[in-house]
Structure formats: C-alpha cells, structure tokens
Write a protein that holds these residues in place. Structure first.
Motif, PDB file in Angstrom:
ATOM      1  N   ASP A  14       0.812  -1.215   0.000  1.00  0.00           N
ATOM      2  CA  ASP A  14       0.000   0.000   0.000  1.00  0.00           C
ATOM      3  C   ASP A  14       0.849   1.270   0.000  1.00  0.00           C
ATOM      4  N   GLN A  15       2.166   1.124   0.008  1.00  0.00           N
ATOM      5  CA  GLN A  15       3.090   2.264   0.057  1.00  0.00           C
ATOM      6  C   GLN A  15       2.816   3.153   1.267  1.00  0.00           C
ATOM      7  N   GLN A  16       2.687   2.512   2.427  1.00  0.00           N
ATOM      8  CA  GLN A  16       2.366   3.242   3.651  1.00  0.00           C
ATOM      9  C   GLN A  16       3.304   2.877   4.805  1.00  0.00           C
ATOM     10  N   VAL A  17       4.500   2.453   4.467  1.00  0.00           N
ATOM     11  CA  VAL A  17       5.453   2.045   5.506  1.00  0.00           C
ATOM     12  C   VAL A  17       6.283   3.238   5.984  1.00  0.00           C
ATOM     13  N   VAL A  18       6.327   3.405   7.286  1.00  0.00           N
ATOM     14  CA  VAL A  18       7.174   4.425   7.907  1.00  0.00           C
ATOM     15  C   VAL A  18       8.058   3.721   8.928  1.00  0.00           C
ATOM     16  N   LYS A  19       9.353   3.766   8.693  1.00  0.00           N
ATOM     17  CA  LYS A  19      10.254   3.150   9.662  1.00  0.00           C
ATOM     18  C   LYS A  19      11.017   4.233  10.410  1.00  0.00           C
ATOM     19  N   VAL A  20      11.323   3.933  11.659  1.00  0.00           N
ATOM     20  CA  VAL A  20      12.098   4.838  12.500  1.00  0.00           C
ATOM     21  C   VAL A  20      13.506   4.280  12.640  1.00  0.00           C
ATOM     22  N   ILE A  21      14.487   5.115  12.311  1.00  0.00           N
ATOM     23  CA  ILE A  21      15.885   4.708  12.373  1.00  0.00           C
ATOM     24  C   ILE A  21      16.475   5.230  13.678  1.00  0.00           C
ATOM     25  N   SER A  22      16.894   4.322  14.535  1.00  0.00           N
ATOM     26  CA  SER A  22      17.399   4.743  15.844  1.00  0.00           C
ATOM     27  C   SER A  22      18.799   5.331  15.750  1.00  0.00           C
ATOM     28  N   GLY A  23      19.465   5.076  14.640  1.00  0.00           N
ATOM     29  CA  GLY A  23      20.845   5.525  14.472  1.00  0.00           C
ATOM     30  C   GLY A  23      21.705   4.289  14.308  1.00  0.00           C
ATOM     31  N   LEU A  24      22.193   4.053  13.109  1.00  0.00           N
ATOM     32  CA  LEU A  24      22.871   2.794  12.822  1.00  0.00           C
ATOM     33  C   LEU A  24      24.262   2.703  13.440  1.00  0.00           C
ATOM     34  N   ASN A  25      24.701   3.810  14.019  1.00  0.00           N
ATOM     35  CA  ASN A  25      25.947   3.788  14.773  1.00  0.00           C
ATOM     36  C   ASN A  25      25.663   4.145  16.234  1.00  0.00           C
ATOM     37  N   ASN A  26      24.409   3.939  16.619  1.00  0.00           N
ATOM     38  CA  ASN A  26      23.946   4.272  17.968  1.00  0.00           C
ATOM     39  C   ASN A  26      23.835   2.995  18.795  1.00  0.00           C
ATOM     40  N   PHE A  27      24.641   2.897  19.827  1.00  0.00           N
ATOM     41  CA  PHE A  27      24.612   1.730  20.696  1.00  0.00           C
ATOM     42  C   PHE A  27      24.216   2.112  22.129  1.00  0.00           C
ATOM     43  N   VAL A  29      21.632   2.253  24.690  1.00  0.00           N
ATOM     44  CA  VAL A  29      20.363   1.554  24.899  1.00  0.00           C
ATOM     45  C   VAL A  29      19.241   2.502  25.321  1.00  0.00           C
ATOM     46  N   ALA A  30      19.533   3.421  26.224  1.00  0.00           N
ATOM     47  CA  ALA A  30      18.500   4.344  26.706  1.00  0.00           C
ATOM     48  C   ALA A  30      17.933   5.185  25.568  1.00  0.00           C
ATOM     49  N   ASN A  31      18.795   5.661  24.697  1.00  0.00           N
ATOM     50  CA  ASN A  31      18.365   6.470  23.565  1.00  0.00           C
ATOM     51  C   ASN A  31      17.545   5.639  22.588  1.00  0.00           C
ATOM     52  N   ILE A  32      17.968   4.406  22.364  1.00  0.00           N
ATOM     53  CA  ILE A  32      17.260   3.515  21.443  1.00  0.00           C
ATOM     54  C   ILE A  32      15.873   3.179  21.984  1.00  0.00           C
ATOM     55  N   VAL A  33      15.786   2.889  23.280  1.00  0.00           N
ATOM     56  CA  VAL A  33      14.504   2.560  23.910  1.00  0.00           C
ATOM     57  C   VAL A  33      13.523   3.724  23.772  1.00  0.00           C
ATOM     58  N   LYS A  34      14.027   4.933  23.933  1.00  0.00           N
ATOM     59  CA  LYS A  34      13.206   6.135  23.796  1.00  0.00           C
ATOM     60  C   LYS A  34      12.593   6.207  22.398  1.00  0.00           C
ATOM     61  N   LYS A  35      13.396   5.940  21.373  1.00  0.00           N
ATOM     62  CA  LYS A  35      12.888   6.001  20.005  1.00  0.00           C
ATOM     63  C   LYS A  35      11.953   4.844  19.688  1.00  0.00           C
ATOM     64  N   ASN A  52      23.199  -5.581  16.678  1.00  0.00           N
ATOM     65  CA  ASN A  52      23.825  -5.991  17.923  1.00  0.00           C
ATOM     66  C   ASN A  52      22.833  -6.887  18.653  1.00  0.00           C
ATOM     67  N   VAL A  53      23.224  -8.116  18.911  1.00  0.00           N
ATOM     68  CA  VAL A  53      22.307  -9.101  19.486  1.00  0.00           C
ATOM     69  C   VAL A  53      21.762  -8.653  20.835  1.00  0.00           C
ATOM     70  N   ASN A  54      22.605  -8.102  21.685  1.00  0.00           N
ATOM     71  CA  ASN A  54      22.151  -7.672  23.014  1.00  0.00           C
ATOM     72  C   ASN A  54      21.119  -6.559  22.929  1.00  0.00           C
ATOM     73  N   ILE A  55      21.380  -5.585  22.050  1.00  0.00           N
ATOM     74  CA  ILE A  55      20.419  -4.494  21.874  1.00  0.00           C
ATOM     75  C   ILE A  55      19.127  -5.025  21.253  1.00  0.00           C
ATOM     76  N   LEU A  56      19.252  -5.921  20.305  1.00  0.00           N
ATOM     77  CA  LEU A  56      18.077  -6.522  19.667  1.00  0.00           C
ATOM     78  C   LEU A  56      17.177  -7.185  20.702  1.00  0.00           C
ATOM     79  N   LYS A  57      17.773  -7.922  21.626  1.00  0.00           N
ATOM     80  CA  LYS A  57      16.989  -8.609  22.655  1.00  0.00           C
ATOM     81  C   LYS A  57      16.251  -7.618  23.545  1.00  0.00           C
TER      82      LYS A  57
END
Length: 277
Positions: A14-27, A29-35, A52-57
């Motif tokens: 449907d061309q309606q996808v919006v993804k949020v990029i947390s920052g591909l060089n951002n490790f 965790v607190a900042n990523i959780v916020k986003k 990163n497996v730990n962040i992914l979990k």
C-alpha cells in the motif's frame, strides 16, 4: 515476500510504511529505547537498529514492532536474524565516508551474496550508495534484485554534514535535504519490482513526495533527532503518517475505521505520557 511479520507486507504493498531509524551507529540503549517507544506510540511500521544481538533482545522485549538490524558485516546480520530480527539490512556505509572510504559495486555485491548465503530465507534490504551515478545505482539494484535482495534503500549525503542558508525557506530546505533520496527513488522505481525505502533527509514535507515518486516506504532518522521527548517524537511520526495518507487520497478518500481507531489509541497513549510527567 515472506516477512516474519505478515502485517508489514500489506503496508509495503500500500506504500504506507514508515520506519524509525534509531541511528545505525547508535549503541546507547537508553536512547534507542526512547525512540522505540516513540515509534510504537506514533504508529510506525517498524524500527531500524544497529546489528547488535544484546540491543536486539532489549528492543524485542519492549515492543511488538518488527525490528530491522543494519550492518555491513554478514556475520553480525546472521547472528541477529537467528536471535529474532524480522529484517536485515546491508547498510550504514556513511560512517566510512568521513574516513574517505567508499564501497565499490563489486564489494557491495559480494557482501550481498555472502549475507544471502548465510540467511537465504531472510528478507534482506540493501542501501544503494548515493555517490553512484543514477544509471550505476539502477544497474547495481537490478543485479541485487536478481540475486535475491528483497528491498533497496536510498541514501544521500549525511544531513549532519550539510549546511543550509538561513533564508532558504522551510519547503526549499526540506526538498534540498531529500533531493538525493527523491531522485534515486524515482529512478529506481522505474526499473525494479521490489519495494524501495526512501531514506536520508526525509521529513514531514518530503515523505509524501517520496511515496509519490515510487517509494513504498520512508525512513525517519535525522528528522526526529531534534524532537527531544518521546511525546514530540511520537507526534512527529503521526504527522508524517497522516501526511502520507492525505497524499494518497486519490486512492482512498478516507482512513479505514481500523486506522482511525488506531490513530485515536495513539493519541490517547500520548496524552497519558504527558499526564504522567
């Protein structure tokens, strides 16, 4: 397309996808959780994090949103996919540009082939470097599609390294920032049958243009970095989603009752955040 999260398939169509990029060089965790929280409240389609497996979990434990992991290392992508990533993306080339390192088409093809050989049943996305001429981008994307890449993503000059004249104007500044992503999306959409994700410099004004020019999705990164609170980030995401829906009125004159209900739920969640502060 066989995404682990089936709901995402229809949104791409449907061309309606919006993804949020947390920052591909951002490790951080607190900042990523916020986003991640902002993405979920704002109704984003999925979240894109560093591989990163730990962040992914951590992310998978706090959200039901599909999660994409990004890296140029096939082994890192493989480990994350095994750990539950819904998508993997070969990208984050821009961290090398400041060091004068640019990836050739040959190297990108090799990385793609190795990734697919490791996780042949995964939905693999790959970023097409912006420094290639448009005809080179098209040829590379076609080769990648032929070897099994399921999505391509556009790229532009790092928005943090660009400088704009103070009196350029909001609209002109927005289009200038997104010009690379918009032109690439348009050119690639004329030749590919796989979805295109317009990313790099995309904001509230340029997101509908990217969809109009053939992208199936937009990626929001730098545009929400200036929004410091979860509330303001979620509000911005909702505005982007609504701008895309509004631009598609020629296809659908109004939101479905399901989308309208979800929108009201998101607003209610946002209000609860404000009251809790």
């Amino acid at each position: 397309m066989s995404l682990r999260n089936k709901k995402l398939i229809q949104k791409f169509q449907d061309q309606q996808v919006v993804k949020v990029i947390s920052g591909l060089n951002n490790f951080q965790v607190a900042n990523i959780v916020k986003k991640v929280k902002a993405a979920e409240i704002g109704g984003a389609s999925y979240i894109d994090i560093a591989a990163n497996v730990n962040i992914l979990k951590v992310v998978k434990s706090i959200t039901k949103l599909p999660v994409c992991v990004s890296s140029i290392e096939p082994c890192e992508l493989y480990k994350c996919y095994v750990a539950g990533a819904d998508m993997v993306e070969i990208g984050n080339f821009d961290v090398f540009y400041s060091k004068g390192i640019y990836f050739s088409c040959k190297i990108i093809r090799e990385i793609a082939k190795e990734t697919i050989s490791l996780i042949h049943d995964a939905n693999v996305c790959i970023t097409i470097p912006h420094y290639l001429l448009l005809n080179e981008q098209i040829n590379l994307a076609l080769e990648l599609e032929n070897i099994g890449i399921k999505f391509v993503q556009t790229e532009g000059m790092s928005t943090s390294s660009q400088h704009y004249h103070f009196d350029m104007g909001v609209v002109r500044k927005s289009i200038t920032k997104a010009s690379s992503a918009l032109s690439s999306s348009y050119a690639l959409s004329k030749h590919l049958s796989i979805p295109i994700i317009a990313s790099s410099g995309i904001d509230l004004l340029s997101a509908p243009l990217a969809i109009y020019y053939g992208a199936s999705a937009v990626g929001l990164g730098s545009s929400i970095n200036s929004c410091w609170s979860v509330y303001s980030q979620a509000k911005y995401i909702i505005e982007v989603i609504n701008s895309i829906y509004s631009s598609q009125k020629y296809k659908c004159t109004a939101m479905s009752s399901r989308k309208l209900k979800m929108y009201k739920i998101n607003i209610s969640l946002m209000k609860s955040i404000i009251l809790s502060k």
